[in-house]
Design a protein around this motif. Structure first.
Motif, PDB file in Angstrom:
ATOM      1  N   ARG A  74       1.885  -4.195  39.552  1.00  0.00           N
ATOM      2  CA  ARG A  74       3.219  -4.755  39.300  1.00  0.00           C
ATOM      3  C   ARG A  74       3.558  -4.752  37.820  1.00  0.00           C
ATOM      4  NH1 ARG A  74       1.662  -8.592  43.242  1.00  0.00           N
ATOM      5  NH2 ARG A  74       1.143 -10.121  41.624  1.00  0.00           N
ATOM      6  N   ILE A  75       2.615  -5.185  36.957  1.00  0.00           N
ATOM      7  CA  ILE A  75       2.984  -5.264  35.541  1.00  0.00           C
ATOM      8  C   ILE A  75       3.041  -3.884  34.901  1.00  0.00           C
ATOM      9  CG2 ILE A  75       2.163  -7.639  35.296  1.00  0.00           C
ATOM     10  CD1 ILE A  75      -0.242  -6.575  33.769  1.00  0.00           C
ATOM     11  N   LEU A  76       2.262  -2.934  35.390  1.00  0.00           N
ATOM     12  CA  LEU A  76       2.382  -1.563  34.886  1.00  0.00           C
ATOM     13  C   LEU A  76       3.750  -0.989  35.242  1.00  0.00           C
ATOM     14  CD1 LEU A  76      -1.213  -0.272  35.656  1.00  0.00           C
ATOM     15  CD2 LEU A  76      -0.157  -0.351  33.381  1.00  0.00           C
ATOM     16  N   GLU A  77       4.189  -1.237  36.465  1.00  0.00           N
ATOM     17  CA  GLU A  77       5.519  -0.778  36.862  1.00  0.00           C
ATOM     18  C   GLU A  77       6.602  -1.531  36.099  1.00  0.00           C
ATOM     19  OE1 GLU A  77       4.550   0.755  41.408  1.00  0.00           O
ATOM     20  OE2 GLU A  77       5.319  -1.287  41.092  1.00  0.00           O
ATOM     21  N   ARG A  78       6.351  -2.794  35.821  1.00  0.00           N
ATOM     22  CA  ARG A  78       7.289  -3.598  35.024  1.00  0.00           C
ATOM     23  C   ARG A  78       7.462  -2.998  33.625  1.00  0.00           C
ATOM     24  NH1 ARG A  78       6.921 -10.112  34.718  1.00  0.00           N
ATOM     25  NH2 ARG A  78       8.405 -10.514  33.045  1.00  0.00           N
ATOM     26  N   LEU A  79       6.393  -2.388  33.123  1.00  0.00           N
ATOM     27  CA  LEU A  79       6.434  -1.765  31.803  1.00  0.00           C
ATOM     28  C   LEU A  79       7.016  -0.352  31.842  1.00  0.00           C
ATOM     29  CD1 LEU A  79       2.948  -2.940  30.500  1.00  0.00           C
ATOM     30  CD2 LEU A  79       5.192  -3.687  29.644  1.00  0.00           C
TER      31      LEU A  79
ATOM     32  N   ALA B 231       0.789  -8.381  26.651  1.00  0.00           N
ATOM     33  CA  ALA B 231      -0.534  -8.092  26.093  1.00  0.00           C
ATOM     34  C   ALA B 231      -1.018  -6.710  26.506  1.00  0.00           C
ATOM     35  CB  ALA B 231      -1.528  -9.155  26.543  1.00  0.00           C
ATOM     36  N   LEU B 232      -0.771  -6.324  27.754  1.00  0.00           N
ATOM     37  CA  LEU B 232      -1.229  -5.027  28.236  1.00  0.00           C
ATOM     38  C   LEU B 232      -0.493  -3.882  27.545  1.00  0.00           C
ATOM     39  CD1 LEU B 232      -3.013  -3.414  30.171  1.00  0.00           C
ATOM     40  CD2 LEU B 232      -1.229  -3.650  31.908  1.00  0.00           C
ATOM     41  N   ASP B 233       0.794  -4.055  27.319  1.00  0.00           N
ATOM     42  CA  ASP B 233       1.572  -3.017  26.660  1.00  0.00           C
ATOM     43  C   ASP B 233       0.986  -2.682  25.284  1.00  0.00           C
ATOM     44  OD1 ASP B 233       3.678  -1.191  26.623  1.00  0.00           O
ATOM     45  OD2 ASP B 233       4.996  -2.575  25.546  1.00  0.00           O
ATOM     46  N   ALA B 234       0.659  -3.731  24.519  1.00  0.00           N
ATOM     47  CA  ALA B 234       0.064  -3.507  23.205  1.00  0.00           C
ATOM     48  C   ALA B 234      -1.323  -2.878  23.313  1.00  0.00           C
ATOM     49  CB  ALA B 234      -0.007  -4.836  22.446  1.00  0.00           C
ATOM     50  N   ALA B 235      -2.089  -3.298  24.314  1.00  0.00           N
ATOM     51  CA  ALA B 235      -3.449  -2.777  24.481  1.00  0.00           C
ATOM     52  C   ALA B 235      -3.446  -1.302  24.862  1.00  0.00           C
ATOM     53  CB  ALA B 235      -4.195  -3.589  25.531  1.00  0.00           C
ATOM     54  N   LEU B 236      -2.495  -0.875  25.695  1.00  0.00           N
ATOM     55  CA  LEU B 236      -2.449   0.525  26.104  1.00  0.00           C
ATOM     56  C   LEU B 236      -2.159   1.442  24.918  1.00  0.00           C
ATOM     57  CD1 LEU B 236      -0.609   0.350  29.548  1.00  0.00           C
ATOM     58  CD2 LEU B 236      -3.055   0.541  29.102  1.00  0.00           C
ATOM     59  N   ASP B 237      -1.389   0.948  23.970  1.00  0.00           N
ATOM     60  CA  ASP B 237      -1.164   1.733  22.750  1.00  0.00           C
ATOM     61  C   ASP B 237      -2.488   1.992  22.024  1.00  0.00           C
ATOM     62  OD1 ASP B 237       1.546   1.889  23.165  1.00  0.00           O
ATOM     63  OD2 ASP B 237       2.037   0.188  21.872  1.00  0.00           O
ATOM     64  N   LEU B 238      -3.374   0.985  22.043  1.00  0.00           N
ATOM     65  CA  LEU B 238      -4.690   1.149  21.413  1.00  0.00           C
ATOM     66  C   LEU B 238      -5.518   2.201  22.149  1.00  0.00           C
ATOM     67  CD1 LEU B 238      -5.584  -2.613  20.787  1.00  0.00           C
ATOM     68  CD2 LEU B 238      -4.703  -0.963  19.124  1.00  0.00           C
ATOM     69  N   ALA B 239      -5.392   2.223  23.479  1.00  0.00           N
ATOM     70  CA  ALA B 239      -6.144   3.209  24.273  1.00  0.00           C
ATOM     71  C   ALA B 239      -5.694   4.624  23.934  1.00  0.00           C
ATOM     72  CB  ALA B 239      -5.960   2.934  25.762  1.00  0.00           C
ATOM     73  N   VAL B 240      -4.393   4.810  23.817  1.00  0.00           N
ATOM     74  CA  VAL B 240      -3.868   6.137  23.487  1.00  0.00           C
ATOM     75  C   VAL B 240      -4.338   6.563  22.097  1.00  0.00           C
ATOM     76  CG1 VAL B 240      -1.766   7.456  23.063  1.00  0.00           C
ATOM     77  CG2 VAL B 240      -1.875   5.879  25.005  1.00  0.00           C
ATOM     78  N   ALA B 241      -4.274   5.621  21.145  1.00  0.00           N
ATOM     79  CA  ALA B 241      -4.712   5.935  19.783  1.00  0.00           C
ATOM     80  C   ALA B 241      -6.193   6.273  19.745  1.00  0.00           C
ATOM     81  CB  ALA B 241      -4.407   4.757  18.853  1.00  0.00           C
ATOM     82  N   ARG B 242      -6.975   5.554  20.520  1.00  0.00           N
ATOM     83  CA  ARG B 242      -8.416   5.809  20.586  1.00  0.00           C
ATOM     84  C   ARG B 242      -8.681   7.207  21.152  1.00  0.00           C
ATOM     85  NH1 ARG B 242     -13.879   5.818  19.771  1.00  0.00           N
ATOM     86  NH2 ARG B 242     -14.983   6.000  21.745  1.00  0.00           N
ATOM     87  N   ARG B 243      -7.938   7.594  22.187  1.00  0.00           N
ATOM     88  CA  ARG B 243      -8.127   8.905  22.796  1.00  0.00           C
ATOM     89  C   ARG B 243      -7.761  10.020  21.809  1.00  0.00           C
ATOM     90  NH1 ARG B 243     -11.002  11.320  26.892  1.00  0.00           N
ATOM     91  NH2 ARG B 243     -10.610  13.471  26.283  1.00  0.00           N
ATOM     92  N   VAL B 244      -6.697   9.805  21.056  1.00  0.00           N
ATOM     93  CA  VAL B 244      -6.292  10.806  20.060  1.00  0.00           C
ATOM     94  C   VAL B 244      -7.400  11.000  19.022  1.00  0.00           C
ATOM     95  CG1 VAL B 244      -4.680  11.280  18.173  1.00  0.00           C
ATOM     96  CG2 VAL B 244      -3.815  10.454  20.385  1.00  0.00           C
ATOM     97  N   ARG B 245      -7.991   9.891  18.571  1.00  0.00           N
ATOM     98  CA  ARG B 245      -9.079   9.994  17.591  1.00  0.00           C
ATOM     99  C   ARG B 245     -10.258  10.747  18.183  1.00  0.00           C
ATOM    100  NH1 ARG B 245      -7.680   4.608  16.591  1.00  0.00           N
ATOM    101  NH2 ARG B 245      -9.521   3.851  17.732  1.00  0.00           N
ATOM    102  N   ARG B 246     -10.569  10.517  19.451  1.00  0.00           N
ATOM    103  CA  ARG B 246     -11.690  11.215  20.086  1.00  0.00           C
ATOM    104  C   ARG B 246     -11.426  12.711  20.129  1.00  0.00           C
ATOM    105  NH1 ARG B 246     -12.951   8.688  25.796  1.00  0.00           N
ATOM    106  NH2 ARG B 246     -14.453  10.390  25.749  1.00  0.00           N
TER     107      ARG B 246
END
Length: 368
Positions: A7-12, A347-362
């Motif tokens: 639900r919150i992913l769809e909300r975003l 909180a999840l919206d901000a955290a997912l941005d970190l996941a994307v940034a982490r993947r780019v660095r990898r």
């Protein structure tokens, strides 16, 4: 909780698809079964990677709940093959499971956690577990408190007196008594069965108080549980059986106190539901319960596994209706501020941005 994440992913604004229904859960610790699951999952992961690359390339892989009894055996492979961020919500790490019945599952869960770009532990216990895993955890770790949709419970609280009349008629409760509520499945395992037995023990010490208990739940252990409460007069304890989700908010709001020992439970969504509906809580202090119930503010936390301590905590609130009311209002505010879907989405919206940034660095560094 998994439905809540959808639900919150769809909300975003995200499109969410459940792309595999393999059940990796092993309750009994059967290593042969765990090995078979790993073999099956390897084939599924290969086929799924090809299908997704061809038909629907996702931006991110999201897994809910990964631990030694239910490792994510597919997400690490698919996310690597597709070069997309890999996120695990409610990860858990138990060092003592490296050997023994769940050693294979433990190894699978560590493989998944070590490859995650973002880990979202939901309790302080699991957050400490991520730190205890040490260098194996390379992704970003952010605690995301458990959450619920607070709207139905807030609406039910606004109609508390109407609901109290309805619930009294439906289950034969005395409107003049103090209504204690328990909502829990009746599974035949140590956590649920033992919690029910401790509750019966604690209530046996409080027969001088004018309470009635409404029990919502059903399951294989129902005969044993009902037998434990047979010591009380029939009007003292009412069994509602299992109720559909839409009937729960009015039942919560109509009651006076939520009581549940919560032995060996991670945190208990029912505590969030009770507080959101304006109920003070009496719970056992264990695992992550203290993360969701604020001791002496939204409820009382008794010593875990101690029926006398649990009885004393219930007695305090049975004797103090004004304190119950104050804790109930504090609970509404607490859940809305910390454990609502709105708070989790932010909180999840901000955290997912970190996941994307982490993947780019990898990708840039060639890390695997």
């Amino acid at each position: 909780m998994s439905r809540g994440f959808i639900r919150i992913l769809e909300r975003l604004g995200h499109e969410v698809r459940v792309v595999c229904r393999l059940r990796s859960y092993d309750r009994t610790g059967d290593q042969l079964h765990q090995l078979r699951l790993a073999h099956t999952a390897a084939g599924l992961a290969n086929r799924l990677s090809l299908r997704l690359a061809r038909d629907w390339l996702p931006d991110l892989w999201f897994t809910y709940h990964c631990y030694h009894k239910a490792p994510d055996l597919i997400g690490p492979t698919v996310s690597e093959r597709l070069s997309v961020p890999y996120v695990v919500a409610e990860p858990s790490f138990a060092r003592r499971r490296r050997e023994g019945s769940w050693a294979v599952g433990h190894a699978g869960s560590i493989r998944a956690l070590s490859r995650a770009d973002l880990l979202l532990p939901m309790t302080k216990v699991d957050l400490r577990g991520m730190h205890a895993a040490g260098s194996r955890i390379k992704g970003v770790v952010r605690r995301l408190p458990p959450f619920i949709d607070t709207v139905p419970f807030r609406q039910a609280n606004a109609r508390r007196f109407a609901h109290r009349s309805e619930v009294a008629q439906a289950f034969g409760l005395d409107p003049g008594a103090v209504w204690l509520l328990t909502v829990a499945m009746m599974r035949d395992d140590d956590a649920k069965r033992s919690s029910y037995l401790q509750l019966a023990d604690a209530l046996s010490r409080l027969t001088a108080w004018p309470w009635q208990l409404l029990v919502v739940g059903d399951g294989p252990a129902a005969p044993k549980i009902r037998a434990a409460f047979a010591q009380f007069e029939p009007e003292r304890v009412r069994f509602a059986g299992a109720l559909p989700e839409d009937r729960l908010p009015p039942v919560y709001a109509a009651s006076d106190m939520f009581v549940w020992p919560a032995l060996n439970e991670a945190y208990g969504v029912v505590f969030l539901e009770a507080q959101a509906a304006g109920l003070p809580v009496v719970a056992g202090r264990g695992t992550g319960v203290a993360d969701v119930v604020l001791h002496r503010r939204t409820g009382l936390l008794a010593t875990g596994g101690d029926a006398v301590s649990f009885a004393n905590s219930m007695m305090i609130l049975l004797d103090e209706p004004e304190r119950r009311a104050g804790m109930g209002q504090a609970g509404i505010r607490h859940v809305e501020r910390v454990h609502s879907e709105a708070a989790a989405a932010h909180a999840l919206d901000a955290a997912l941005d970190l996941a994307v940034a982490r993947r780019v660095r990898r990708e840039e560094t060639g890390e695997r």
